[in-house]
Design an enzyme around this catalytic site. Structure first.
Site: not given
Ligand SMILES: C[S@@+](CC[C@H](N)C(=O)[O-])C[C@H]1O[C@@H](n2cnc3c(N)ncnc32)[C@H](O)[C@@H]1O
Length: 358
Positions: A220-221, A223, A305
């Site tokens: 989410a969202p 990209g 990270k």
């Molecule tokens: C940096 S954002 C991702 C952005 C996405 N790649 C984009 O391009 O829009 C990180 C996402 O990882 C999700 N997240 C973190 N831990 C998670 C988990 N254990 N399972 C599923 N989603 C997770 C968060 O809800 C967040 O939306």
């Protein structure tokens, strides 16, 4: 004195320096570091001047995580006169070599950006001057060494060369990508750059093409999902957060609101696994190796990270964990990592098995 000059993201000079020093030592090449802090420039001064060309021929630039680009210095920093700069540069170069290309470059800083117009303007007479002396190959001929002119101001430049077969094709190693207006987040550029960097374009028809199935963990969202959808793939997007409506409307996306560490695909028909979850890098590294070893995906592209401190060592530990897990099962694999231009406090990793999973 001869140095390897490396370009990295400003603020990551220490990591870039530690890496070149370590990998040069593996090739029994030694020297000392000089860091231009927050300018994204590192000098690795060589104890033995002849070893510059040996190192840039032996060590693939792709094996360096933090360096975007590099060259072997031909001069120290030169003070240019206010007039006749072209002649001054040509004089410092000597005339025994012909270069395939000229790159007019600056540090990746605000001051550097302010200089880029000056560089573009000076590049025109400099190219003409070099061609008239046969020091630059005719247009369209791309084999051979690349001449770099790295400007710190209008009157300070360092000259050097990289090898056409082991250099970045981009100015300062930075690809300029256009943000697609329909993409739901700027993160989209990270995966776009990763595909461009890690997957050779002539292999896209078999490795990055429409009809493939993909899984996006931490989607989410959307990209990253956007990059998969625009290449015609069917995507399972895993995240508790909401996905952009525009992506759901394509009919190519299934959104599952579950934990990315618990999800496994029902069938082994997934080609790409991509993962941008903000999580402990060791946890993500282990998860990616598990997917590959189970045969649940063919290729994985993911972010790890970086911590605030000890970043170089942490990266080595994360990658070692993957290598150990894959080696334990005696599979052949490909593993590359890069601190890409659109990455910030993370690196991007690409992994795939080259032999069947156990
Ligand atoms: C940096 S954002 C991702 C952005 C996405 N790649 C984009 O391009 O829009 C990180 C996402 O990882 C999700 N997240 C973190 N831990 C998670 C988990 N254990 N399972 C599923 N989603 C997770 C968060 O809800 C967040 O939306």
């Amino acid at each position: 004195m001869t140095a390897i000059v490396l370009y990295c993201r400003p603020g990551f000079e220490k990591e870039c320096g530690a890496e070149i020093q370590e990998k040069a030592a593996w090739n029994e090449i030694y020297g000392y570091l000089q860091l231009k802090k927050n300018q994204g420039i590192v000098y690795f001064h060589l104890n033995n001047a002849d070893e510059g060309e040996i190192l840039i021929a032996k060590l693939p630039l792709k094996r360096l995580i933090f360096a975007r680009q590099w060259f072997v210095s031909l001069t120290d920093t030169i003070e240019l006169p206010e007039y006749n700069r072209v002649e001054a540069i040509i004089e410092h170069l000597g005339q025994e070599w012909q270069y395939a290309d000229l790159r007019m470059e600056t540090p990746d800083t605000n001051d550097g950006k302010a200089l880029s117009k000056f560089c573009r303007k000076l590049g025109v007479p400099l190219r003409q001057g070099l061609r008239s002396k046969k020091m630059l190959a005719p247009k369209g001929q791309h084999d051979g060494a690349v001449l770099h002119a790295l400007f710190f101001s209008g009157s300070e430049v360092i000259l050097g060369y990289s090898l056409g077969t082991n250099t970045s094709p981009h100015l300062m190693g930075i690809p300029r990508l256009k943000f697609p207006s329909q993409a739901p987040s700027r993160s989209t550029l990270k995966l776009d750059e990763a595909f461009l960097y890690f997957i050779p374009k002539d292999e896209w028809p078999t490795r990055l093409t429409s009809g493939m199935n993909a899984v996006d963990l931490g989607a989410a969202p959307g990209g990253w999902t956007y990059q998969l959808v625009r290449r015609g793939m069917m995507v399972t997007s895993i995240d508790n957060g909401p996905m952009a409506e525009s992506l759901m409307d394509t009919g190519q996306v299934k959104h599952r609101m579950i934990d990315g560490f618990k999800y496994t695909p029902a069938k082994q028909n997934v080609y790409w696994l991509v993962c941008d979850m903000i999580e402990k890098p060791q946890r993500v590294a282990k998860l990616m190796a598990e997917w590959l070893l189970r045969g649940d995906c063919k290729e994985a592209m993911f972010n790890l990270k970086l911590p605030m401190k000890g970043r170089y060592q942490q990266v080595q530990d994360d990658l070692q964990l993957i290598k150990d897990m894959l080696s334990e099962h005696q599979v052949k694999y490909e593993l590359y990592a890069k601190h890409l231009y659109y990455d910030r406090e993370e690196i991007t990793v690409h992994a795939r098995l080259l032999s069947p999973p156990p």
